[in-house]
Design a protein around this motif. Structure first.
Motif, PDB file in Angstrom:
ATOM      1  N   LEU A 129       0.547  -1.283   0.018  1.00  0.00           N
ATOM      2  CA  LEU A 129      -0.025   0.004   0.050  1.00  0.00           C
ATOM      3  C   LEU A 129       0.746   1.479  -0.004  1.00  0.00           C
ATOM      4  N   GLN A 130       2.053   1.280   0.032  1.00  0.00           N
ATOM      5  CA  GLN A 130       3.205   2.363   0.144  1.00  0.00           C
ATOM      6  C   GLN A 130       2.767   3.496  -1.106  1.00  0.00           C
ATOM      7  N   ASP A 131       2.774   2.884  -2.348  1.00  0.00           N
ATOM      8  CA  ASP A 131       2.472   3.747  -3.329  1.00  0.00           C
ATOM      9  C   ASP A 131       1.233   4.717  -3.350  1.00  0.00           C
ATOM     10  N   LYS A 132       0.108   3.968  -2.759  1.00  0.00           N
ATOM     11  CA  LYS A 132      -0.977   4.624  -2.295  1.00  0.00           C
ATOM     12  C   LYS A 132      -0.972   5.606  -1.165  1.00  0.00           C
ATOM     13  N   LEU A 133      -0.270   5.356  -0.234  1.00  0.00           N
ATOM     14  CA  LEU A 133      -0.207   6.171   0.970  1.00  0.00           C
ATOM     15  C   LEU A 133       0.694   7.426   0.574  1.00  0.00           C
ATOM     16  N   ASN A 134       1.579   6.916  -0.480  1.00  0.00           N
ATOM     17  CA  ASN A 134       2.642   8.195  -0.838  1.00  0.00           C
ATOM     18  C   ASN A 134       1.684   9.159  -1.635  1.00  0.00           C
ATOM     19  N   PRO A 155       2.134  12.532   8.247  1.00  0.00           N
ATOM     20  CA  PRO A 155       2.073  10.883   7.940  1.00  0.00           C
ATOM     21  C   PRO A 155       2.802  10.327   9.227  1.00  0.00           C
ATOM     22  N   HIS A 156       2.431   9.360   9.770  1.00  0.00           N
ATOM     23  CA  HIS A 156       3.074   8.389  10.868  1.00  0.00           C
ATOM     24  C   HIS A 156       3.760   7.235  10.306  1.00  0.00           C
ATOM     25  N   ILE A 157       5.188   7.359  10.213  1.00  0.00           N
ATOM     26  CA  ILE A 157       6.007   6.207   9.662  1.00  0.00           C
ATOM     27  C   ILE A 157       6.779   5.323  10.762  1.00  0.00           C
ATOM     28  N   ASP A 158       7.270   4.181  10.387  1.00  0.00           N
ATOM     29  CA  ASP A 158       8.019   3.340  11.483  1.00  0.00           C
ATOM     30  C   ASP A 158       8.845   2.338  10.547  1.00  0.00           C
ATOM     31  N   SER A 159       9.791   1.721  11.337  1.00  0.00           N
ATOM     32  CA  SER A 159      10.495   0.540  10.634  1.00  0.00           C
ATOM     33  C   SER A 159      10.015  -0.569  10.867  1.00  0.00           C
ATOM     34  N   PHE A 160      10.066  -1.278  10.087  1.00  0.00           N
ATOM     35  CA  PHE A 160       9.448  -2.920   9.922  1.00  0.00           C
ATOM     36  C   PHE A 160      10.401  -3.712   9.296  1.00  0.00           C
ATOM     37  N   GLU A 168      11.410   1.526   6.520  1.00  0.00           N
ATOM     38  CA  GLU A 168      10.473   2.685   6.732  1.00  0.00           C
ATOM     39  C   GLU A 168       9.347   2.553   5.970  1.00  0.00           C
ATOM     40  N   LEU A 169       8.016   2.278   6.737  1.00  0.00           N
ATOM     41  CA  LEU A 169       6.899   2.229   5.788  1.00  0.00           C
ATOM     42  C   LEU A 169       6.007   3.314   6.749  1.00  0.00           C
ATOM     43  N   THR A 170       5.317   3.693   5.707  1.00  0.00           N
ATOM     44  CA  THR A 170       4.120   4.818   5.933  1.00  0.00           C
ATOM     45  C   THR A 170       3.040   3.890   6.587  1.00  0.00           C
ATOM     46  N   ILE A 171       2.353   4.191   7.838  1.00  0.00           N
ATOM     47  CA  ILE A 171       1.421   3.375   8.414  1.00  0.00           C
ATOM     48  C   ILE A 171       0.238   3.813   8.287  1.00  0.00           C
ATOM     49  N   TYR A 172       0.072   5.084   8.519  1.00  0.00           N
ATOM     50  CA  TYR A 172      -1.307   5.848   8.345  1.00  0.00           C
ATOM     51  C   TYR A 172      -0.996   7.480   8.210  1.00  0.00           C
ATOM     52  N   LEU A 173      -2.039   8.126   7.962  1.00  0.00           N
ATOM     53  CA  LEU A 173      -2.061   9.476   7.643  1.00  0.00           C
ATOM     54  C   LEU A 173      -2.933  10.426   8.582  1.00  0.00           C
ATOM     55  N   ALA A 209     -13.275  14.248  17.042  1.00  0.00           N
ATOM     56  CA  ALA A 209     -12.846  15.537  17.415  1.00  0.00           C
ATOM     57  C   ALA A 209     -11.873  16.267  16.295  1.00  0.00           C
ATOM     58  N   ASN A 210     -10.895  16.678  16.675  1.00  0.00           N
ATOM     59  CA  ASN A 210     -10.262  17.440  15.555  1.00  0.00           C
ATOM     60  C   ASN A 210      -9.152  16.409  14.966  1.00  0.00           C
ATOM     61  N   ASN A 211      -9.340  15.056  14.882  1.00  0.00           N
ATOM     62  CA  ASN A 211      -8.519  14.242  14.383  1.00  0.00           C
ATOM     63  C   ASN A 211      -9.087  13.537  13.078  1.00  0.00           C
ATOM     64  N   LEU A 212      -8.472  13.473  12.122  1.00  0.00           N
ATOM     65  CA  LEU A 212      -8.843  12.681  10.885  1.00  0.00           C
ATOM     66  C   LEU A 212      -7.661  11.985  10.661  1.00  0.00           C
ATOM     67  N   ALA A 213      -8.015  10.397  10.468  1.00  0.00           N
ATOM     68  CA  ALA A 213      -7.142   9.206  10.222  1.00  0.00           C
ATOM     69  C   ALA A 213      -7.318   8.637   9.144  1.00  0.00           C
ATOM     70  N   ILE A 214      -6.525   8.326   8.200  1.00  0.00           N
ATOM     71  CA  ILE A 214      -6.724   7.541   6.889  1.00  0.00           C
ATOM     72  C   ILE A 214      -5.778   6.355   7.094  1.00  0.00           C
ATOM     73  N   LEU A 215      -6.415   5.199   7.446  1.00  0.00           N
ATOM     74  CA  LEU A 215      -5.890   3.925   7.887  1.00  0.00           C
ATOM     75  C   LEU A 215      -6.109   2.859   7.004  1.00  0.00           C
ATOM     76  N   PRO A 216      -5.157   2.062   6.560  1.00  0.00           N
ATOM     77  CA  PRO A 216      -5.148   0.812   6.024  1.00  0.00           C
ATOM     78  C   PRO A 216      -6.199  -0.255   6.615  1.00  0.00           C
TER      79      PRO A 216
END
Length: 277
Positions: A129-134, A155-160, A168-173, A209-216
């Protein structure tokens, strides 16, 4: 065979308490005021988190502090939070068991290490999903830089671990509104399916509230908690938990008992469906 009656036992089996953090065990001063929480006089507040400048940010009321102290003494407290590995370090509370972080994408063991099996599973789910998240990241990065935009994009990124290397992969936005315009985030959420192909197939959106998260779809507190219950937590021990948002409900429903604070998204949703006494 006669079923025995209950007899008190001095050997206490500690239950698991699986707890959301923000707005469940503590909250900002703004929300304390909005919810009119009791035992929150300035002299009674307990600092629970700090911001990036190491300044107090979120607080526990005296009642919340008493609850947390009871949980520490009487249960094995398992953290279940949207906070990532850097954000959890700004929570100034003692945790000594499993931690489910980043909406469930990360599981830390009792010694603070990444749970290897879950990490590999999440790598397998996130890598395609990295291409779509990017692509989504670029859209929001450009939009947030434009004149007049009030959106704050992160973007929330962590190492896997994958084989012998860490990637390093993007997890969610995550998106916030600079002036806390909740309706603007809801309007944005409705437009998201038009931005990338098969959006609804690959992602879901959570607004609180004031948080919108786009999650796989593979990233969810429910999935991570189920993994812990199936593979690492003792099935003979009871479990209960609390959470404040609609996104918490699926993981809470895996437990023996669950509840919510008398404020927040989940409480408001339930209250709107009940007839007043």
């Amino acid at each position: 065979m006669t079923t025995p009656f209950f007899q008190p036992n001095a050997n206490i089996v500690k239950p698991y308490a699986l707890m959301d953090l923000d707005d469940t065990l503590f909250q900002t001063q703004r929300k304390i005021d909005a919810w009119n929480l009791p035992t929150t006089e300035p002299e009674q507040l307990v600092c629970a988190t700090v911001n990036k400048q190491d300044e107090p940010l979120s607080f526990m009321s005296q009642r919340q502090a008493a609850l947390f102290n009871w949980l520490l003494a009487s249960t094995e407290l398992v953290v279940v939070t949207a906070r990532d590995r850097s954000e959890i370090k700004r929570v100034k509370l003692p945790f000594d068991s499993w931690q489910v972080l980043t909406h469930g994408a990360i599981i830390l063991s009792k010694d603070g290490k990444l749970q290897a099996q879950w990490q590999q599973h999440m790598y397998d789910e996130l890598a395609p999903l990295q291409d779509k998240l990017n692509q989504l990241s670029q859209v929001f990065a450009n939009y947030s830089k434009s004149d007049g935009s009030q959106l704050v994009f992160t973007p929330h990124i962590d190492s896997f671990h994958n084989g012998s290397v860490d990637e390093e992969l993007t997890i969610y936005l995550a998106i916030k509104h600079a002036h806390k315009n909740h309706q603007a985030l809801i309007d944005l959420a409705e437009k998201l399916p038009s931005l990338v192909r098969d959006f609804d197939q690959d992602f879901y959106v959570h607004v609180n509230a004031n948080n919108l998260a786009i999650l796989p779809r593979a990233v969810h507190k429910h999935h991570a908690v189920k993994f812990l219950l199936d593979h690492h937590l003792d099935s003979q021990r009871p479990s209960f938990g609390f959470g404040d948002s609609l996104a918490d409900l699926p993981f809470l429903q895996l437990l023996d008992w669950y509840g919510m604070p008398n404020h927040g998204q989940l409480h408001s949703q339930l209250q709107s469906q009940l007839q007043p006494l």
